[in-house]
Write an enzyme that holds these catalytic residues in place. Structure first.
Site, PDB file in Angstrom:
ATOM      1  N   LYS A  28       0.862  -1.186   0.000  1.00 36.96           N
ATOM      2  CA  LYS A  28       0.000   0.000   0.000  1.00 36.96           C
ATOM      3  C   LYS A  28       0.897   1.234   0.000  1.00 36.96           C
ATOM      4  O   LYS A  28       1.727   1.425   0.882  1.00 36.96           O
ATOM      5  CB  LYS A  28      -0.929  -0.004   1.212  1.00 36.96           C
ATOM      6  N   GLY A  31       0.941   8.595   1.522  1.00 34.61           N
ATOM      7  CA  GLY A  31       1.667   9.601   2.284  1.00 34.61           C
ATOM      8  C   GLY A  31       2.669  10.398   1.478  1.00 34.61           C
ATOM      9  O   GLY A  31       2.538  10.593   0.271  1.00 34.61           O
ATOM     10  N   GLY A  64      -5.465  10.407  -0.989  1.00 37.73           N
ATOM     11  CA  GLY A  64      -6.431  11.213  -0.245  1.00 37.73           C
ATOM     12  C   GLY A  64      -6.143  12.698  -0.265  1.00 37.73           C
ATOM     13  O   GLY A  64      -7.072  13.514  -0.297  1.00 37.73           O
ATOM     14  N   ASP A 184      -5.920   1.237   2.658  1.00 33.64           N
ATOM     15  CA  ASP A 184      -5.359   0.218   3.556  1.00 33.64           C
ATOM     16  C   ASP A 184      -6.197  -1.045   3.522  1.00 33.64           C
ATOM     17  O   ASP A 184      -5.684  -2.174   3.477  1.00 33.64           O
ATOM     18  CB  ASP A 184      -5.298   0.742   4.991  1.00 33.64           C
ATOM     19  N   LYS A 239      -5.687   0.318   9.350  1.00 35.00           N
ATOM     20  CA  LYS A 239      -4.493  -0.468   9.035  1.00 35.00           C
ATOM     21  C   LYS A 239      -4.422  -1.731   9.884  1.00 35.00           C
ATOM     22  O   LYS A 239      -4.244  -2.846   9.378  1.00 35.00           O
ATOM     23  CB  LYS A 239      -3.231   0.366   9.262  1.00 35.00           C
TER      24      LYS A 239
END
Length: 288
Positions: A28, A31, A64, A184, A239
């Protein structure tokens, strides 16, 4: 003498390369590693390296921040409930446009510049991710989906033909309506369906922290208890919960690593010390 440290790193990596050849890793990607230009480049190099060593790589990406930014420009509010984005109809349109479009294709292009043979997909393609509406404790999150089926035959076809699937976390229900999926959760669902050797979460935290200290290894039962006790909160909850479910059905190990560190993926996989948190199956839980 100056080449000795590099030589030691290669020798240390060799047993892991042999051990994981032919195995499946689900990663995944999210960030800062998706935003910072240098980190985007090193991540593309890392996943290509994994693939070149014979590991079957499936990549599930977030995005996101880009969804939030475009939503704000369009005058749409952003709300999170227990780590999940509330997704109304208009936000769903934005998420689908951003995640399956620019974000997905930019990742694919960067990996392919390094020879990774990536192919961009979403859960809509070939009904890759079938979902039902997700509701948590009676709280309606809108167009947020819970994965109920993964088209593993499609993924196996791609992996067995030396492709690297890059998947946007958008799924469809029985009526072919699009639903947003927490990245996630999507990654964990795919890892579980494929019985992956490893599920790796790359995000903006060093791993699982307790009283300011990094936990290097933790049992899933202990992590679940930390959620119940309120020690693990917010975005870490999806997560841990999804990782625990993946371990229950046969994923060998889950890793939480800091994507802000260059080559974090390779350091975690191919060195003895690693750099993040590994979540392992509780001894009383065995896969079917």
């Amino acid at each position: 003498m100056t080449s000795l440290p590099k030589t030691e790193v290669l020798v240390e990596a060799l047993p892991y390369i042999s051990q994981f050849e032919g195995k499946t890793f689900v990663i995944k990607y999210g960030g800062a590693a998706m935003i910072d230009e240098e980190l985007k480049e090193t991540f593309a190099q890392d996943v290509t390296f994994l693939k070149k060593t014979g590991i079957k790589v499936v990549l599930v990406h977030g995005g996101g921040k880009e969804v939030t930014e475009l939503s704000e420009k369009l005058g749409l509010s952003t709300t999170f409930v227990r780590g999940y984005r509330y997704t109304d109809r208009e936000t769903m349109k934005v998420a689908q446009m951003v995640l399956t479009g620019k974000t997905n294709k930019n990742i694919v292009a960067r990996i392919n510049r390094h020879g990774g043979e990536a192919v961009g997909l979403s859960g809509i393609d070939a009904n890759l991710l079938r979902v039902t509406k997700y509701v948590e404790d009676g709280i309606d999150l809108g167009y947020v989906g819970e994965v109920v089926e993964v088209n593993t035959s499609f993924l196996d076809f791609l992996l067995n033909n030396n492709m690297l699937p890059v998947i946007a976390p958008i799924g469809v229900n029985e009526g072919c309506e699009a639903y947003n999926i927490n990245a996630d959760v999507a990654a964990a669902s795919i890892a579980a369906a494929l019985r992956a050797e490893k599920l790796v979460y790359l995000s903006d935290v060093a791993g699982l922290m307790l009283d300011g200290h990094l936990i290097h290894t933790i049992l899933q039962s202990e992590a679940d208890r930390f959620i119940d006790q309120g020690i693990i909160t917010n975005g870490m909850i999806p997560k841990i919960r999804s990782a625990s479910k993946a371990l229950d059905v046969g994923v060998a190990k889950v890793h939480l690593i800091d994507g802000r560190v260059k080559h974090a993926l390779l350091l975690e996989i191919f060195t003895n010390e690693g750099m993040g948190t590994e979540l392992i199956r509780s001894s009383h839980n065995t896969p079917p």
